[in-house]
Write a protein that holds these residues in place. Structure first.
Motif, short mmCIF file in Angstrom:
data_model
loop_
_atom_site.label_atom_id
_atom_site.label_comp_id
_atom_site.label_asym_id
_atom_site.label_seq_id
_atom_site.Cartn_x
_atom_site.Cartn_y
_atom_site.Cartn_z
N ASN A 1 8.24 -10.93 66.31
CA ASN A 1 7.04 -10.17 66.04
C ASN A 1 6.03 -11.11 65.42
O ASN A 1 6.35 -11.85 64.47
CB ASN A 1 7.33 -9.00 65.10
N ILE A 2 4.82 -11.12 65.93
CA ILE A 2 3.75 -11.99 65.44
C ILE A 2 2.68 -11.11 64.81
O ILE A 2 2.13 -10.22 65.47
CB ILE A 2 3.12 -12.82 66.57
N TYR A 3 2.38 -11.33 63.54
CA TYR A 3 1.37 -10.55 62.82
C TYR A 3 0.18 -11.44 62.46
O TYR A 3 0.34 -12.42 61.73
CB TYR A 3 1.97 -9.95 61.55
N PHE A 4 -1.00 -11.10 62.98
CA PHE A 4 -2.22 -11.77 62.58
C PHE A 4 -2.87 -10.95 61.46
O PHE A 4 -3.28 -9.80 61.68
CB PHE A 4 -3.19 -11.88 63.76
N LEU A 5 -2.96 -11.53 60.28
CA LEU A 5 -3.58 -10.85 59.14
C LEU A 5 -5.06 -11.21 59.10
O LEU A 5 -5.43 -12.37 58.91
CB LEU A 5 -2.89 -11.28 57.84
N GLU B 1 10.15 -7.91 59.71
CA GLU B 1 11.46 -8.21 60.27
C GLU B 1 11.77 -9.71 60.18
O GLU B 1 10.88 -10.55 60.25
CB GLU B 1 11.51 -7.78 61.75
N ASP B 2 13.04 -10.04 60.03
CA ASP B 2 13.47 -11.44 60.07
C ASP B 2 13.02 -12.08 61.38
O ASP B 2 12.96 -11.42 62.43
CB ASP B 2 14.98 -11.55 59.94
N ASN B 3 12.72 -13.35 61.34
CA ASN B 3 12.25 -14.16 62.48
C ASN B 3 10.79 -13.88 62.85
O ASN B 3 10.29 -14.46 63.80
CB ASN B 3 13.13 -13.98 63.73
N SER B 4 10.14 -13.00 62.09
CA SER B 4 8.73 -12.73 62.39
C SER B 4 7.86 -13.91 61.95
O SER B 4 8.25 -14.74 61.13
CB SER B 4 8.26 -11.46 61.66
N LEU C 1 1.13 -10.24 51.00
CA LEU C 1 1.87 -11.45 51.37
C LEU C 1 3.00 -11.72 50.39
O LEU C 1 4.12 -12.04 50.77
CB LEU C 1 0.93 -12.65 51.44
N ASN C 2 2.68 -11.60 49.12
CA ASN C 2 3.69 -11.85 48.09
C ASN C 2 4.83 -10.85 48.18
O ASN C 2 6.01 -11.19 47.97
CB ASN C 2 3.03 -11.79 46.71
N SER C 3 4.52 -9.60 48.56
CA SER C 3 5.54 -8.55 48.58
C SER C 3 6.47 -8.65 49.78
O SER C 3 7.64 -8.27 49.69
CB SER C 3 4.87 -7.17 48.58
N ILE C 4 5.97 -9.17 50.91
CA ILE C 4 6.81 -9.21 52.13
C ILE C 4 7.46 -10.57 52.36
O ILE C 4 8.32 -10.72 53.21
CB ILE C 4 6.00 -8.81 53.38
N TYR C 5 7.06 -11.55 51.58
CA TYR C 5 7.54 -12.92 51.84
C TYR C 5 9.04 -13.04 51.60
O TYR C 5 9.58 -12.52 50.63
CB TYR C 5 6.80 -13.90 50.94
N ASN C 6 9.70 -13.74 52.51
CA ASN C 6 11.11 -14.11 52.32
C ASN C 6 11.40 -15.33 53.19
O ASN C 6 10.62 -15.65 54.11
CB ASN C 6 12.05 -12.94 52.64
N PRO C 7 12.50 -16.04 52.96
CA PRO C 7 12.78 -17.28 53.68
C PRO C 7 13.06 -17.09 55.17
O PRO C 7 13.13 -18.07 55.90
CB PRO C 7 14.03 -17.83 52.96
N ASN C 8 13.23 -15.84 55.62
CA ASN C 8 13.59 -15.59 57.02
C ASN C 8 12.38 -15.33 57.92
O ASN C 8 12.54 -14.97 59.09
CB ASN C 8 14.55 -14.42 57.11
N ILE C 9 11.17 -15.46 57.37
CA ILE C 9 9.98 -15.34 58.20
C ILE C 9 9.24 -16.68 58.17
O ILE C 9 9.50 -17.53 57.31
CB ILE C 9 9.04 -14.22 57.72
N THR C 10 8.34 -16.85 59.11
CA THR C 10 7.46 -18.02 59.12
C THR C 10 6.07 -17.56 58.72
O THR C 10 5.52 -16.64 59.32
CB THR C 10 7.42 -18.67 60.51
N LEU C 11 5.52 -18.20 57.71
CA LEU C 11 4.18 -17.86 57.22
C LEU C 11 3.22 -19.00 57.55
O LEU C 11 3.52 -20.16 57.27
CB LEU C 11 4.22 -17.61 55.71
#
Length: 307
Positions: free
Chosen positions: A6-10, A67-70, A96-106
């Motif tokens: 899943n790709i999210y453009f903010l 989701e992970d891998n997003s 951004l701070n609330s959803i951030y985790n090591p399993n996504i790419t930011l």
């Protein structure tokens, strides 16, 4: 392996069109070529005016869980001293701070880095932005390790780019990582761009250098070499397979790339051999795995490259 993403453009106020459209177009081309991506455009305003005065509507609200891998891409906004200080941008930084985790790419495109910095996620991390703003970024957020004059910088799972066309370069790099080199090359060719693979060490991959041309024939030959460099590549057979004479192939390759086919093959083999050696392989085995006819050929090129 599940390659779905899943790709999210903010998006935020005064976003730059090219910093959105470039990466989005590259991803859309990848989807057309079989990549399992789903693109979402999100923000805390459902109607956003771009810096180029084009209004975008029907923006989805950001999800509470990613989701992970997003991949989350923070698009750039026009720089002003008060950039990202409006209420919606402040909400974006908190999100951004609330959803951030090591399993996504930011990813922060150009000034998108300022918003990620505002969220606190770049504290004590390496990052970059447009060359005209690196000093401002460092002064505004002294806890960052700002790297100037880089196309993009990676620190763990956070990427930041120089902006504008650099966003395309980063997406091409990620396509190679998520899928393979050939998909990335095909997308680059479809977009008619010179594909540069530049990470935080400023290294250029030989696989993607010498591509600053629009000859479909020579791109096909280069693709073939990238796939088969470990084999004995016969130039006469290469010419026959591409329905041209050997002389015409050699002349065209030199005209469009600036180097000979033989040198191009050796440069690709050398890059791959260096990587193997750096990862602990013996020089003899590295040469065997990368298609060199003998160890002395590899040693000669390594000495010239001062490894």
């Amino acid at each position: 392996m599940d390659d779905s993403r899943n790709i999210y453009f903010l998006l935020n106020k005064n976003f730059h069109l090219l910093d959105l459209a470039g990466p989005a177009q590259a991803l859309q081309e990848a989807i057309l070529l079989g990549a399992n991506f789903e693109i979402h455009y999100i923000g805390f305003i459902d109607k956003i005016n771009s810096a180029q005065n084009l209004k975008v509507i029907n923006i989805d609200p950001p999800p509470t869980v990613i989701e992970d891998n997003s991949i989350v891409i923070v698009t750039a906004s026009q720089y002003k001293d008060e950039i990202f200080k409006d209420p919606e941008s402040i909400l974006s930084a908190k999100w951004l701070n609330s959803i951030y985790n090591p399993n996504i790419t930011l990813i922060g495109i150009c000034t998108g880095c300022f918003l990620i910095a505002q969220s606190g996620l770049l504290d004590h991390k390496k990052c970059t932005t447009h060359h005209s703003l690196t000093n401002i970024l460092q002064k505004k957020y002294p806890q960052l390790q700002v790297v100037p004059d880089q196309i993009f910088v990676k620190d763990k799972n956070i990427f930041t780019t120089a902006g504008v066309t650099a966003g395309i370069d980063l997406i091409l790099y990620l396509l190679e990582k998520c899928f393979n080199l050939n998909l990335s090359l095909q997308v680059a060719r479809d977009l008619v761009v010179y594909r540069r693979r530049m990470s935080n060490d400023s290294q250029h991959s030989i696989h993607i250098q010498y591509r600053n041309h629009i000859s479909p024939l020579i791109h096909k030959v280069q693709d073939y070499i990238s796939k088969n460099y470990t084999q004995n590549i016969n130039q006469s057979q290469l010419a026959e397979d591409h329905n041209i004479s050997l002389r015409h192939l050699q002349r065209s390759f030199k005209t469009f790339t600036g180097i000979t086919i033989h040198k191009y093959i050796n440069l690709i083999r050398l890059e791959e051999a260096k990587s193997l050696i750096e990862n602990g392989y013996k020089i003899e085995y590295a040469g065997h795995l990368t298609g060199f006819p003998n160890t002395s050929s590899l040693r000669k090129l390594l000495n010239k490259s001062n490894i």
